[in-house]
Design an enzyme around this catalytic site. Structure first.
Site, PDB file in Angstrom:
ATOM      1  CG  HIS A 370      -4.180   3.954  -1.657  1.00  0.00           C
ATOM      2  ND1 HIS A 370      -3.270   3.156  -1.301  1.00  0.00           N
ATOM      3  CD2 HIS A 370      -3.587   5.110  -2.115  1.00  0.00           C
ATOM      4  CE1 HIS A 370      -2.206   3.867  -1.330  1.00  0.00           C
ATOM      5  NE2 HIS A 370      -1.925   4.991  -1.713  1.00  0.00           N
ATOM      6  NE  ARG A 512       2.958   7.820  -5.093  1.00  0.00           N
ATOM      7  CZ  ARG A 512       2.763   7.354  -3.956  1.00  0.00           C
ATOM      8  NH1 ARG A 512       3.768   6.879  -3.143  1.00  0.00           N
ATOM      9  NH2 ARG A 512       1.431   7.055  -3.812  1.00  0.00           N
ATOM     10  CD  GLU A 611       7.068   3.479  -2.527  1.00  0.00           C
ATOM     11  OE1 GLU A 611       5.765   3.566  -1.915  1.00  0.00           O
ATOM     12  OE2 GLU A 611       7.031   3.393  -3.760  1.00  0.00           O
ATOM     13  CG  ASN A 634       2.647   4.312   4.448  1.00  0.00           C
ATOM     14  OD1 ASN A 634       3.065   4.464   5.578  1.00  0.00           O
ATOM     15  ND2 ASN A 634       2.108   5.201   3.821  1.00  0.00           N
ATOM     16  CG  ASP A 635       4.186   0.299  -0.527  1.00  0.00           C
ATOM     17  OD1 ASP A 635       3.609  -0.542  -0.372  1.00  0.00           O
ATOM     18  OD2 ASP A 635       3.765   1.385  -1.209  1.00  0.00           O
ATOM     19  NE  ARG A 645       0.113   0.581   2.221  1.00  0.00           N
ATOM     20  CZ  ARG A 645       0.526   1.583   1.512  1.00  0.00           C
ATOM     21  NH1 ARG A 645       1.772   1.552   0.751  1.00  0.00           N
ATOM     22  NH2 ARG A 645      -0.053   2.490   1.317  1.00  0.00           N
ATOM     23  CB  CYS A 682       6.800  11.037   1.856  1.00  0.00           C
ATOM     24  SG  CYS A 682       6.750   9.667   0.826  1.00  0.00           S
TER      25      CYS A 682
HETATM   26  C1  PEP Z   1       4.483   4.759   1.109  1.00  0.00           C
HETATM   27  O1  PEP Z   1       4.626   3.587   0.719  1.00  0.00           O
HETATM   28  O2  PEP Z   1       5.019   4.967   2.363  1.00  0.00           O
HETATM   29  C2  PEP Z   1       4.027   6.074   0.604  1.00  0.00           C
HETATM   30  C3  PEP Z   1       3.992   7.073   1.001  1.00  0.00           C
HETATM   31  O3  PEP Z   1       3.133   5.644  -0.566  1.00  0.00           O
HETATM   32  P1  PEP Z   1       1.882   5.026  -0.463  1.00  0.00           P
HETATM   33  O4  PEP Z   1       1.282   5.039   1.000  1.00  0.00           O
HETATM   34  O5  PEP Z   1       1.029   5.920  -1.348  1.00  0.00           O
HETATM   35  O6  PEP Z   1       2.117   3.779  -1.199  1.00  0.00           O
HETATM   36 MG    MG Z   2       4.034   3.283  -1.462  1.00  0.00          MG
END
Ligand code: PEP
Ligand code: MG
Length: 753
Positions: A370, A512, A611, A634-635, A645, A682
């Protein structure tokens, strides 16, 4: 030969860069690798100098190596110069018969009549030419031409870097006195945002800085007046910083520097220092003595939020002593500097941003962590490296951070910097050419696609709105939580969500719910010391365990959503039970607000992030319950492939094109589409242009990407033909290995190039 075998795979390219100890080995290896792929007798690389407009033979496999650095061609001269001039491949089976051919004695190319040259370019920048030669008996085929084009583009970045280095090692170096010559070094990392910056490095190691300060003997005596002046200066700086950050980042700024100011205004804290000074103590020593006492006191607390204050005192004391001993408003430590740092919290990054930091090199961590995502919103070039020796970089070393390529240049030569500046101008030109987004996005054959924005900070939403995004597909509400020093209240959250919705009036907005845990740690929340936080009490689990926190957020969302098209989505849903439980809390909040007669939205869309792979087995049932899905790749990839990740060391295992990932993605889109609900994507995979045709072919009609990616993703969608993309997706989905998937994709991209 199989066309696919002609393309380099990512692993080979990475090896080229990682394992080459010098520039010449890098280029030599490249010519060997490419020559072998094409079964060519000769493979040469010519590099183009923009100033002199001359191409120079930089490496060769097959020709006389003495030609390196000696053979030179102007643009338009010979077949090589023509390839660069006309920016197209030249394939001749009787090279020497071509009127454009230029003969160079002594390099032994007479035998190799079959000739294939491909220009190497990046955007509108001309980098060089890649040349393959064979004996006449084995001419090049059409497939070779297509393949060499894509190999040249695969190599463009590596060669461009090599080009910078060649400029550095060029004649200028001899003119410098030896003491000024620093060896330039490149540290390869991963870029988390884009852009490049260069400047003086400052290694931020607070613990060490403080330890040194505590050991320091102050050779000069200061007065009580000096102390008062330093307090005043510190106060002014902090207030100014707070003002700046509020102006720029009203959603997350609140009270970032408040903790420092509160301590500074604390009568007891400052009073004890003053007393020591009045008794004859030297002010810097008095400040440190009292600070140490408080730090020890706080560090011993059983409350994590109290322990957290140790950092605040450390920051404050460093600033105060600096102001005291320099006797003036000292330039802030981060202004115009590139920070090299090991552990960085989002709040640290925000503080650095407000102090004018130019760029950040973080040792350890991952690009989707993050703090890295935050760097994109703040527009700070940010590179993550594993090389911990960077923490020992001498103070004031010059470094250049190229976040777009993920490279850190230590002691870059002026020429290298000049070349980056030139390429920045090229990028700016390209950006201007890219014009603003078209109001609607469709595929080439007219299929409508919704292009929305991912928002971390309100500032992103303003950008997205200016560009013309069709709404907000993901608002990561945890940012205001992460950066504050305490949970924001319902009112504070309401104010932020209201502002967000007002930036995108009449457009859909997906909020979210809180997604903390994993790498998103709240410093003020009781530290659960989880051994494996990515698998711990994250996200929706945290909210369902702390239902009051959850309700406050939901109430703020529902109130802010009055009269607007708002979706509420839950992150990290792993089961139907969890989804229904979370939805029930929303409905409870709706009832509560109705009973309280508070204005709110009583029927927001309620959806979920996809996810966690466990949802695959119950995806149809979830599709029947949810109003929409949003795929968080991503997750999803992290959990599907068991790859952290945030861990750069395992990033090579993080493969969006893994067959299981692709097939799972397809299953999710199909389930959502069959149930008639919207399925958005996303995660970061959505902004990688190369995957856009697959994602469209697989069935996605809603993309949500960071504002920086909107125009390029739109461009990729506009140029995709849906029936072709569907065929591509089917072919990729049929492959059982990642390498085969990539080969299918590369072939498709080469055809489209
Ligand atoms: C993801 O996991 O792809 C996502 C969009 O959420 P974040 O990156 O905030 O975990
Ligand atoms: Mg995520």
């Amino acid at each position: 030969m199989e066309y696919a075998q002609l393309l380099l795979d990512i692993e080979e390219l990475n090896h080229l860069f990682r394992e080459s100890v010098s520039l010449s080995t890098l280029l030599d290896r490249t010519t060997h690798l490419v020559g072998a792929h094409f079964k060519a007798d000769v493979c040469s690389i010519y590099i183009f100098d923009d100033e002199t407009e001359v191409l120079t033979l930089a490496a060769t496999r097959g020709l006389n190596p003495h030609g390196v650095g000696v053979v030179k061609l102007r643009v338009g001269e010979g077949l090589v110069g023509t390839a660069l001039q006309e920016l197209r491949c030249i394939c001749e089976n009787d090279g020497s018969r071509d009127p454009r051919y230029k003969f160079f004695p002594g390099i032994n190319e007479e035998r190799f009549e079959a000739f294939l040259a491909a220009p190497i370019t990046r955007g509108i920048a001309r980098i060089g030419v890649l040349v393959l030669q064979r004996e006449k008996s084995t001419p090049f085929a059409e497939a070779d031409t297509a393949a060499v084009k894509i190999v040249a583009s695969q190599l463009a970045n590596i060669i461009e870097n090599a080009k910078f280095l060649m400029a550095v090692h060029a004649p200028h170096e001899e003119k410098k006195p030896p003491s000024e010559v620093h060896e330039m070094r490149i540290v390869k990392g991963q870029g988390a945002s884009s852009g490049f910056v260069w400047g003086n490095a400052v290694v931020v190691n607070k613990e060490q800085a403080l330890a040194l300060l505590f050991k320091k003997d102050f050779d000069k005596s200061y007065t009580l007046t000096d102390f008062d002046k330093a307090i005043k200066a510190t106060e002014q700086q902090l207030e100014e910083l707070q003002g700046k950050v509020e102006e720029k980042l009203s959603d997350v700024a609140s009270l970032i520097f408040a903790a420092h100011l509160v301590i500074l205004k604390d009568k007891a804290f400052i009073g004890e220092m003053r007393k020591l000074i009045e008794m004859g103590g030297n002010p810097p020593e008095a400040v440190l003595k009292i600070a140490r006492k408080y730090m020890e006191l706080f560090a011993a607390s059983s409350q994590p939020y109290v322990r957290e204050k140790v950092h605040d005192i450390a920051d404050l004391v460093l600033r105060l002593v600096r102001n005291l001993v320099s006797g003036r408003h000292e330039a802030w430590a981060y202004r115009d500097r590139i920070v090299v740092v090991q552990n960085l919290f989002p709040s640290d990054l925000l503080a650095m941003a407000s102090e004018g930091v130019k760029g950040v090199v973080m040792v350890g961590g991952g690009v989707t962590s993050h703090v890295a995502i935050l760097s994109q919103s703040l527009g700070i070039p940010f590179v993550i490296v594993t090389a911990s020796e960077l923490m020992g970089l001498p103070e004031g070393s010059t470094i250049l951070v190229d976040a777009s390529q993920g490279n850190v240049y230590i002691n870059p030569h002026q020429d290298a910097i000049a070349r980056f500046e030139a390429s920045r101008r090229t990028d700016e030109l390209l950006a201007e050419e890219a014009v603003a987004m078209q109001p609607q996005t469709t595929t080439r054959d007219g299929c409508r696609v919704k292009l929305m924005a991912n928002i971390n900070l309100l500032n992103d939403a303003r950008q997205a709105s200016t560009l013309g995004a069709e709404g907000i597909g993901l608002y990561r509400t945890e940012f205001p939580f992460l950066i504050r020093t305490a949970f924001p209240t319902e009112e504070e959250q309401y104010a932020v969500y209201r502002k967000l919705i007002a930036i995108m009036p009449d457009k859909p907005v997906s909020l979210r719910t809180l997604d903390i845990g994993g790498d998103k740690i709240l410093s003020y929340y009781p530290d659960a010391k989880e051994g494996n936080p990515m698998l711990g009490l994250r996200s929706i689990r945290f909210c369902l365990e702390n239902v009051e926190v959850f309700k406050q957020q939901l109430r703020a969302m529902l109130r802010a959503a009055a009269g607007a098209d708002v979706g509420i989505m839950f992150p990290m849903i792993s089961s139907l039970d969890e989804f229904t439980a979370a939805k029930a809390v929303v409905l409870e909040c709706v009832d509560q607000l109705a009973a309280e007669k508070v204005e709110h939205n009583s029927s927001p869309r309620i959806g979920m992030m996809v996810e966690i792979p466990s949802v695959l087995g119950i995806i149809d049932e979830l599709a029947a319950e949810a109003d929409f899905f949003s795929l968080g790749t991503n997750d999803f990839i992290q959990y599907m492939l068991a790859v952290d990740r945030t861990n750069e060391r395992v990033s090579k295992f993080y493969l969006p094109s893994h067959p299981s990932v692709l097939r799972a993605i397809k299953k999710v889109v199909d389930a959502g589409t069959a149930a008639g609900i919207e399925v958005a994507i996303c995660g970061d995979m959505a902004h990688e242009q190369r995957y856009v045709p697959f994602l469209l072919g697989a069935g996605f009609r809603t993309f949500s990407v960071g504002p920086a990616y909107l125009t390029r993703v739109q461009k990729a969608i506009l140029s995709t033909d849906l029936p072709e993309a569907q065929l591509l997706a089917a072919e990729m989905l049929a492959q059982p290995r990642t390498a085969d998937v990539e080969a299918v994709l590369s072939r498709h991209l080469a055809r489209m190039a």
